[in-house]
Design an enzyme around this catalytic site. Structure first.
Site, short mmCIF file in Angstrom:
data_model
loop_
_atom_site.label_atom_id
_atom_site.label_comp_id
_atom_site.label_asym_id
_atom_site.label_seq_id
_atom_site.Cartn_x
_atom_site.Cartn_y
_atom_site.Cartn_z
N LYS A 120 -13.17 -46.94 2.91
CA LYS A 120 -13.09 -47.12 4.26
C LYS A 120 -14.64 -46.87 5.04
CE LYS A 120 -12.89 -44.00 7.62
NZ LYS A 120 -13.62 -44.84 8.90
N GLU A 158 -22.86 -37.00 -0.08
CA GLU A 158 -24.38 -37.44 0.40
C GLU A 158 -24.54 -36.98 1.73
OE1 GLU A 158 -27.54 -38.36 1.78
OE2 GLU A 158 -26.76 -40.41 1.75
N CYS A 165 -30.76 -40.76 6.83
CA CYS A 165 -30.85 -39.39 6.01
C CYS A 165 -32.06 -39.20 5.41
CB CYS A 165 -29.55 -39.08 5.01
SG CYS A 165 -29.60 -40.19 3.78
N GLU A 193 -30.86 -32.13 12.21
CA GLU A 193 -31.17 -33.79 11.86
C GLU A 193 -30.93 -34.60 13.19
OE1 GLU A 193 -29.86 -36.77 8.35
OE2 GLU A 193 -28.23 -35.65 9.42
#
Length: 506
Positions: A189, A264, A298, A396
């Site tokens: 997906k 991750e 990331c 982040e």
């Protein structure tokens, strides 16, 4: 001033229509709904997907389950699977321009960057093909004359693969070929914002010879289509890349049936700069690390932890070079920073900058959204005088925003680097390799670059410490992540050491 390049309208562009791939058939969703994707760089609808619900997810899982339990794929030789993966890599190369274009218009990344990512992805498929032939177990003939021990590595089963919007083709290529090399079947997906290239990958795998049902691809939102892929009892493993928050939810869902998970997740990655560093090299790496993929990465080097003796010089030089970065039309080959993925995400980035400024940080360059007439863009931004406890230094941002923090001692630099929840990657800059190795061993991160930043290779494992994730992708052990170990304990000759005496046994 930032170099701004206005996007050209997509005149005459035909919206591309996609179906989902379930059990070897391109099919509509059970409820007949569609998802439209507007290009973040041009504002126009470019793709339309069939929207999956739990019904479609369950159909895809059943297909993958049947293909694993009854199909040929897990029972092929490693060489047979390897040949198919190599054919897939060749077709990826042949369709690279098409795939790069889809990633460019759907994600807003620059077309030159997208083409580079396709080359890296094809290399990963070839590396996985090589590992398919090298996957093996162990044998132990040292357990005594009557015992032989054999440890097998068997495909774990059905894997759900959930990928994000920032590197649509590259990240699925860090997962799927290794699962296939091990003999697993999969339900994939992709993000509903950038599903086009993954659906084309379905066509590529069909052409390469992957049997029907081995790879199923559905498109939908997390609650509708993603959740079943993390909790269904017929899924044996979940491989997820995305935000730390959704990663935690994924892990909680998988815990209901104790599935294996590979995560991750986010990062807030430091580049630590000492006074003896080659500043010419570093300044370029700092700008690249902060603004590559518009900071929607990331691995972005979003924190500069700079020795106080050179902090002003570094900030000035990075700001000067940042002002020369070309921002604008993702389809222009000279563009370096493209569009931001959604208007909502752009507002979030601007909010981080505003909050930092209100709390004492100084905007050295940029700081605002850029109005280019079409799409949504953000100026490359540098914040100096940032304190370690500010949100912009800990959280982040996932945008082209660079925070500069100062240190005086090595211990202080390491303390700042390790003071956050993440531990994905880091950079160390010094001509003294003793310094690089000392800092590299003490910073808690899965990858530490020394006098470079964001280099990579298929052979090198990738993943993070702490809330940056669980497990590693890439590297020679990547295929093993998609396996279970099974011990065969074989006794040779009559059984010895009976538990019951002979007379009791008759």
């Amino acid at each position: 001033m930032t170099v701004l390049m206005r996007p050209k309208p997509l005149d005459g562009f035909k919206v591309r229509e996609f179906k989902m791939l379930i059990d070897g058939k391109w099919t509509a969703g059970a409820e007949g709904k569609a998802i439209e994707r507007a290009s973040p760089g041009h504002g126009a609808v470019v793709s339309r997907y069939e929207a999956a619900t739990a019904i479609d997810a369950n159909r895809a899982i059943a297909s993958a389950r049947k293909a694993f339990d009854d199909g040929h794929w897990p029972r092929m030789t490693g060489a047979e699977r390897s040949r198919i993966l190599l054919r897939a890599a060749d077709i990826i190369d042949a369709r690279a321009d098409e795939l790069a274009f889809l990633d460019c218009i759907e994600s807003g990344k620059p077309i030159s960057q997208a083409k580079g990512e396709l080359g890296g992805a094809a290399d990963i498929w070839r590396y996985a093909a090589a590992l398919a032939r090298d996957l093996h177990g162990e044998s132990y003939n040292t357990l005594g004359d009557g015992t032989l021990g054999v440890v097998l590595r068997e495909a774990i089963g059905v894997v759900s693969i959930i990928t994000p919007w920032n590197f649509p083709f590259l990240i699925v290529s860090q997962k799927l070929p290794f699962a296939l090399a091990a003999g697993c079947t999969a339900v994939v997906k992709p993000s509903e914002l950038t599903s086009g290239s993954t659906l084309v990958l379905g066509e590529i795998l069909e052409a390469a010879g992957v049997p029907q049902g081995v790879v199923n691809i559905i498109v939908g939102t997390g609650p509708e289509a993603g959740a079943p892929l993390t909790s269904h009892p017929d899924i044996d493993m979940v491989s997820f890349t995305g935000s730390t928050g959704i990663g935690k939810l994924t892990m909680a869902n998988a815990a209901q049936t104790l599935k294996k998970v590979s995560l991750e997740l986010g990062g807030k990655n430091p580049q630590i700069v000492f006074p003896d560093a080659n500043l010419d090299d570093f300044v370029d790496a700092a700008v690249f690390g902060a603004y590559f993929n518009a900071g929607e990465c990331c691995n972005a080097g979003s924190r500069l932890i700079v020795h106080r003796d050179v902090a002003d010089e570094v900030t000035s030089r990075v700001a000067a070079l940042s002002a020369k970065v070309k921002v604008g039309d993702p389809l222009d080959p000279s563009t370096q920073v493209g569009a931001i993925i959604t208007p909502q995400h752009l507002a979030k980035i601007v909010g981080y900058v505003k909050g930092a400024s209100e709390n004492g940080a100084r905007v050295a360059v940029g700081g605002s959204a850029a109005d280019l007439g079409l799409g949504q863009f953000m100026e490359p931004t540098i914040l100096s005088s940032v304190a370690p406890d500010m949100a912009v230094a800990k959280e982040e941002v996932f945008g082209p925003v660079l925070s500069v923090l100062a240190f005086e001692t090595t211990d202080e630099a390491i303390r700042i680097a390790n003071s956050i929840d993440y531990g994905l990657s880091a950079g160390v800059w010094s001509r003294d390799f003793d310094t690089c190795l000392t800092v590299g061993r003490r910073v808690r991160a899965g990858t530490v670059w020394m006098n470079t930043f964001m280099d990579g290779a298929s052979e090198l494992p990738f993943g993070g410490y702490r809330q940056s994730g669980i497990g590693r992708e890439l590297g020679r052990h990547a295929v093993e992540d998609y396996t279970e170990t099974k011990t065969l304990n074989m006794h040779i000759g009559p059984r010895t050491g009976h538990w019951m005496p002979k007379e009791a046994r008759g």
